[in-house]
Design a protein around this motif. Structure first.
Motif, PDB file in Angstrom:
ATOM      1  N   VAL A  18       0.823  -1.213   0.000  1.00 28.10           N
ATOM      2  CA  VAL A  18       0.000   0.000   0.000  1.00 28.10           C
ATOM      3  C   VAL A  18       0.857   1.262   0.000  1.00 28.10           C
ATOM      4  CG1 VAL A  18      -1.707   1.337   1.305  1.00 28.10           C
ATOM      5  CG2 VAL A  18      -1.948  -1.139   1.109  1.00 28.10           C
ATOM      6  N   CYS A  19       1.791   1.360   0.976  1.00 29.57           N
ATOM      7  CA  CYS A  19       2.587   2.591   1.094  1.00 29.57           C
ATOM      8  C   CYS A  19       4.039   2.436   0.663  1.00 29.57           C
ATOM      9  CB  CYS A  19       2.526   3.122   2.526  1.00 29.57           C
ATOM     10  SG  CYS A  19       3.462   2.135   3.734  1.00 29.57           S
ATOM     11  N   GLY A  20       4.517   1.202   0.460  1.00 28.39           N
ATOM     12  CA  GLY A  20       5.878   0.982  -0.009  1.00 28.39           C
ATOM     13  C   GLY A  20       6.924   0.927   1.083  1.00 28.39           C
ATOM     14  N   HIS A  21       6.535   1.039   2.351  1.00 29.16           N
ATOM     15  CA  HIS A  21       7.497   1.012   3.451  1.00 29.16           C
ATOM     16  C   HIS A  21       8.098  -0.385   3.576  1.00 29.16           C
ATOM     17  CE1 HIS A  21       9.400   2.500   7.052  1.00 29.16           C
ATOM     18  NE2 HIS A  21       8.883   1.511   7.783  1.00 29.16           N
ATOM     19  N   CYS A  22       9.432  -0.471   3.657  1.00 32.34           N
ATOM     20  CA  CYS A  22      10.121  -1.762   3.658  1.00 32.34           C
ATOM     21  C   CYS A  22      11.053  -1.879   4.851  1.00 32.34           C
ATOM     22  CB  CYS A  22      10.906  -1.946   2.354  1.00 32.34           C
ATOM     23  SG  CYS A  22      11.863  -3.492   2.272  1.00 32.34           S
ATOM     24  N   VAL A  23      10.650  -2.669   5.845  1.00 27.40           N
ATOM     25  CA  VAL A  23      11.487  -2.966   7.003  1.00 27.40           C
ATOM     26  C   VAL A  23      11.170  -4.382   7.465  1.00 27.40           C
ATOM     27  CG1 VAL A  23      11.750  -0.590   7.841  1.00 27.40           C
ATOM     28  CG2 VAL A  23       9.773  -1.938   8.557  1.00 27.40           C
ATOM     29  N   PRO A  24      12.116  -5.077   8.093  1.00 35.49           N
ATOM     30  CA  PRO A  24      11.848  -6.439   8.575  1.00 35.49           C
ATOM     31  C   PRO A  24      10.704  -6.505   9.570  1.00 35.49           C
ATOM     32  CG  PRO A  24      14.211  -6.002   8.543  1.00 35.49           C
ATOM     33  CD  PRO A  24      13.530  -4.692   8.267  1.00 35.49           C
ATOM     34  N   GLU A  25      10.489  -5.421  10.320  1.00 33.27           N
ATOM     35  CA  GLU A  25       9.441  -5.433  11.342  1.00 33.27           C
ATOM     36  C   GLU A  25       8.034  -5.538  10.749  1.00 33.27           C
ATOM     37  OE1 GLU A  25      13.122  -4.023  12.879  1.00 33.27           O
ATOM     38  OE2 GLU A  25      11.922  -3.256  11.198  1.00 33.27           O
ATOM     39  N   ASN A  26       7.893  -5.293   9.438  1.00 30.09           N
ATOM     40  CA  ASN A  26       6.583  -5.422   8.807  1.00 30.09           C
ATOM     41  C   ASN A  26       6.068  -6.855   8.835  1.00 30.09           C
ATOM     42  OD1 ASN A  26       6.403  -2.727   8.176  1.00 30.09           O
ATOM     43  ND2 ASN A  26       6.976  -2.958   6.034  1.00 30.09           N
ATOM     44  N   ARG A  27       6.987  -7.805   8.850  1.00 31.15           N
ATOM     45  CA  ARG A  27       6.597  -9.220   8.832  1.00 31.15           C
ATOM     46  C   ARG A  27       6.330  -9.658  10.265  1.00 31.15           C
ATOM     47  NH1 ARG A  27       7.451 -13.012   4.655  1.00 31.15           N
ATOM     48  NH2 ARG A  27       6.065 -14.776   5.108  1.00 31.15           N
ATOM     49  N   GLU A  28       5.079  -9.514  10.677  1.00 30.91           N
ATOM     50  CA  GLU A  28       4.706  -9.805  12.052  1.00 30.91           C
ATOM     51  C   GLU A  28       4.929 -11.270  12.392  1.00 30.91           C
ATOM     52  OE1 GLU A  28       0.476  -9.573  14.140  1.00 30.91           O
ATOM     53  OE2 GLU A  28       1.288  -7.588  13.720  1.00 30.91           O
ATOM     54  N   SER A  29       4.667 -12.143  11.446  1.00 27.35           N
ATOM     55  CA  SER A  29       4.903 -13.574  11.611  1.00 27.35           C
ATOM     56  C   SER A  29       5.037 -14.180  10.223  1.00 27.35           C
ATOM     57  CB  SER A  29       3.750 -14.235  12.374  1.00 27.35           C
ATOM     58  OG  SER A  29       2.572 -14.217  11.600  1.00 27.35           O
ATOM     59  N   GLN A  30       5.179 -15.499  10.170  1.00 26.70           N
ATOM     60  CA  GLN A  30       5.302 -16.160   8.878  1.00 26.70           C
ATOM     61  C   GLN A  30       4.075 -15.912   8.017  1.00 26.70           C
ATOM     62  OE1 GLN A  30       7.912 -17.671   7.666  1.00 26.70           O
ATOM     63  NE2 GLN A  30       6.957 -18.334   5.748  1.00 26.70           N
ATOM     64  N   ALA A  31       2.902 -15.804   8.639  1.00 29.72           N
ATOM     65  CA  ALA A  31       1.658 -15.680   7.881  1.00 29.72           C
ATOM     66  C   ALA A  31       1.094 -14.265   7.845  1.00 29.72           C
ATOM     67  CB  ALA A  31       0.592 -16.615   8.462  1.00 29.72           C
ATOM     68  N   VAL A  32       1.514 -13.398   8.769  1.00 34.71           N
ATOM     69  CA  VAL A  32       0.874 -12.090   8.916  1.00 34.71           C
ATOM     70  C   VAL A  32       1.823 -10.965   8.550  1.00 34.71           C
ATOM     71  CG1 VAL A  32      -0.266 -10.500  10.514  1.00 34.71           C
ATOM     72  CG2 VAL A  32      -0.644 -12.958  10.721  1.00 34.71           C
ATOM     73  N   PHE A  33       1.338 -10.052   7.687  1.00 32.24           N
ATOM     74  CA  PHE A  33       2.067  -8.829   7.345  1.00 32.24           C
ATOM     75  C   PHE A  33       1.319  -7.649   7.955  1.00 32.24           C
ATOM     76  CE2 PHE A  33       2.803  -5.031   4.902  1.00 32.24           C
ATOM     77  CZ  PHE A  33       4.159  -5.055   4.637  1.00 32.24           C
ATOM     78  N   ARG A  34       2.041  -6.799   8.678  1.00 33.68           N
ATOM     79  CA  ARG A  34       1.444  -5.588   9.244  1.00 33.68           C
ATOM     80  C   ARG A  34       2.437  -4.448   9.134  1.00 33.68           C
ATOM     81  NH1 ARG A  34       0.698  -2.432  13.752  1.00 33.68           N
ATOM     82  NH2 ARG A  34      -1.462  -1.791  14.179  1.00 33.68           N
ATOM     83  N   CYS A  35       2.103  -3.482   8.303  1.00 31.94           N
ATOM     84  CA  CYS A  35       3.019  -2.369   8.045  1.00 31.94           C
ATOM     85  C   CYS A  35       3.126  -1.495   9.291  1.00 31.94           C
ATOM     86  CB  CYS A  35       2.517  -1.542   6.860  1.00 31.94           C
ATOM     87  SG  CYS A  35       3.595  -0.129   6.457  1.00 31.94           S
ATOM     88  N   VAL A  36       4.360  -1.248   9.740  1.00 31.42           N
ATOM     89  CA  VAL A  36       4.558  -0.422  10.932  1.00 31.42           C
ATOM     90  C   VAL A  36       4.375   1.052  10.626  1.00 31.42           C
ATOM     91  CG1 VAL A  36       6.138  -2.099  11.962  1.00 31.42           C
ATOM     92  CG2 VAL A  36       7.055  -0.287  10.512  1.00 31.42           C
ATOM     93  N   ALA A  37       4.317   1.397   9.326  1.00 29.20           N
ATOM     94  CA  ALA A  37       4.147   2.802   8.947  1.00 29.20           C
ATOM     95  C   ALA A  37       2.680   3.176   8.780  1.00 29.20           C
ATOM     96  CB  ALA A  37       4.915   3.094   7.655  1.00 29.20           C
ATOM     97  N   CYS A  38       1.936   2.378   8.000  1.00 31.28           N
ATOM     98  CA  CYS A  38       0.531   2.733   7.716  1.00 31.28           C
ATOM     99  C   CYS A  38      -0.462   1.777   8.372  1.00 31.28           C
ATOM    100  CB  CYS A  38       0.294   2.785   6.206  1.00 31.28           C
ATOM    101  SG  CYS A  38       0.311   1.174   5.386  1.00 31.28           S
ATOM    102  N   THR A  39       0.031   0.770   9.105  1.00 30.74           N
ATOM    103  CA  THR A  39      -0.758  -0.228   9.847  1.00 30.74           C
ATOM    104  C   THR A  39      -1.558  -1.153   8.938  1.00 30.74           C
ATOM    105  OG1 THR A  39      -2.800   1.080  10.165  1.00 30.74           O
ATOM    106  CG2 THR A  39      -0.999   1.415  11.760  1.00 30.74           C
ATOM    107  N   TYR A  40      -1.277  -1.172   7.633  1.00 34.75           N
ATOM    108  CA  TYR A  40      -1.972  -2.101   6.733  1.00 34.75           C
ATOM    109  C   TYR A  40      -1.661  -3.525   7.152  1.00 34.75           C
ATOM    110  CZ  TYR A  40      -3.091  -4.625   2.420  1.00 34.75           C
ATOM    111  OH  TYR A  40      -3.599  -5.517   1.501  1.00 34.75           O
ATOM    112  N   ARG A  41      -2.699  -4.349   7.258  1.00 35.14           N
ATOM    113  CA  ARG A  41      -2.546  -5.729   7.735  1.00 35.14           C
ATOM    114  C   ARG A  41      -3.193  -6.684   6.738  1.00 35.14           C
ATOM    115  NH1 ARG A  41      -2.220  -8.189  13.129  1.00 35.14           N
ATOM    116  NH2 ARG A  41      -3.097 -10.288  13.073  1.00 35.14           N
ATOM    117  N   VAL A  42      -2.457  -7.753   6.379  1.00 35.09           N
ATOM    118  CA  VAL A  42      -2.966  -8.705   5.409  1.00 35.09           C
ATOM    119  C   VAL A  42      -2.123  -9.967   5.509  1.00 35.09           C
ATOM    120  CG1 VAL A  42      -1.445  -8.024   3.495  1.00 35.09           C
ATOM    121  CG2 VAL A  42      -3.751  -8.880   2.987  1.00 35.09           C
ATOM    122  N   ASN A  43      -2.574 -11.043   4.886  1.00 37.01           N
ATOM    123  CA  ASN A  43      -1.764 -12.252   4.808  1.00 37.01           C
ATOM    124  C   ASN A  43      -0.443 -11.935   4.112  1.00 37.01           C
ATOM    125  OD1 ASN A  43      -0.868 -14.732   3.037  1.00 37.01           O
ATOM    126  ND2 ASN A  43      -1.985 -15.565   4.780  1.00 37.01           N
ATOM    127  N   ALA A  44       0.663 -12.420   4.657  1.00 34.10           N
ATOM    128  CA  ALA A  44       1.986 -12.067   4.145  1.00 34.10           C
ATOM    129  C   ALA A  44       2.180 -12.495   2.694  1.00 34.10           C
ATOM    130  CB  ALA A  44       3.073 -12.689   5.023  1.00 34.10           C
TER     131      ALA A  44
END
Length: 294
Positions: A234-260
């Protein structure tokens, strides 16, 4: 005749939809899975809709699973179905509810018989796909068994519907090298790696891309998938912390959450070759669009 049923089959690197060709007996089992999944979704939705301020939070996924265990004990109709399918429906609802609160999706709605006929099988147990021959493969569905599907239909449908098709540039040959290693450098987790190699080869990843290139010459683009699983689609922010788990992606910048896997697939579909420092488009062509609407 092939039935208009599909199973979303979760794999390590992608999510694929297969048009199944079940037997009449298998159709009964598949429709029962659809019924159970729809029932669990609607029950969770009804509980959520009964929430009243001051009564505390509505049940989450963990509580829903506990209630499901009790319901399966009390109701033979549910117990006869697949726990995997039923739990996944509850997980899907939980994720849809979270995305609604995060502003990423509309509010979850009621699912109706004859309209919302589908279910999901996700995770390691879902990686049970076997190639039978050049045109046919089969997928193992819980409580139903092996269900055949035509490999050709997937590629033909994609080639007809889209003018640009982007795929992850997988080095299948390198990914399936012998896990044994050498005498000087022996391999690790040999049995597990051998099993993964068989799964990759059986899924026909390389064959799928080859067929697409044959049926859509000049319209298939291979995208370097580096960092696509860490970059927000969504916003293009790229950091390892975005990968909340193996299955979950949650952007630390815009809080977008979806299956990884879905997030990574959207980056690939958009044609993004991502590096640790910058993001560039791999093509000057327009974004993929349906050929019917072009």
């Amino acid at each position: 005749m092939p039935q208009d049923l599909s199973v979303v089959h979760g794999m390590v690197l992608s999510v694929s939809r297969y048009r199944l060709d079940p037997t009449p007996d298998q159709v009964v089992g598949l429709l029962k899975h659809c019924e159970h999944a729809r029932y669990m979704w609607n029950l969770a939705l009804e509980q959520w809709g009964m929430w009243v301020q001051g009564r505390g939070p509505t049940p989450g996924f963990a509580e829903h699973c506990r209630q499901l265990t009790e319901a399966r004990t009390a109701e033979p109709w549910l117990a006869a179905g697949s726990l995997t399918v039923q739990q996944q429906a509850l997980r899907d609802f939980d994720q849809a509810r979270k995305r609604f609160f995060d502003g990423g999706n509309r509010r979850p709605t009621w699912r109706r018989s004859g309209v919302h006929e589908g279910f999901r099988v996700v995770g390691a147990g879902a990686q049970r796909v076997e190639k039978l021959n050049r045109k046919w493969a089969r997928v193992l569905v819980p409580k139903v068994g092996w269900v055949k599907f035509r490999v050709e239909r997937t590629t033909t449908d994609l080639a007809r519907r889209f003018d640009v098709i982007r795929v992850e540039d997988l080095k299948v040959h390198s990914m399936t090298r012998s896990p044994r290693g050498t005498i000087e450098r022996p391999g690790r987790n040999v049995r597990r790696k051998a099993g993964l190699n068989r799964s990759i080869l059986a899924s026909g990843w390389g064959l799928l891309v080859a067929r697409l290139e044959q049926k859509a010459p000049g319209r298939v683009e291979k995208v370097n998938a580096a960092y696509t699983s860490l970059t927000c689609s969504v916003c293009g922010h790229c950091v390892p912390e975005n990968r909340e788990s193996q299955a979950v992606f949650r952007c630390v910048a815009c809080t977008y959450r979806v299956n990884a896997d879905v997030n990574a697939a959207r980056n690939i579909a958009a044609g993004r070759a991502v590096s640790a420092r910058r993001e560039t488009s791999v093509s000057t062509k327009r974004e993929p669009q349906s050929a019917a609407s072009a």
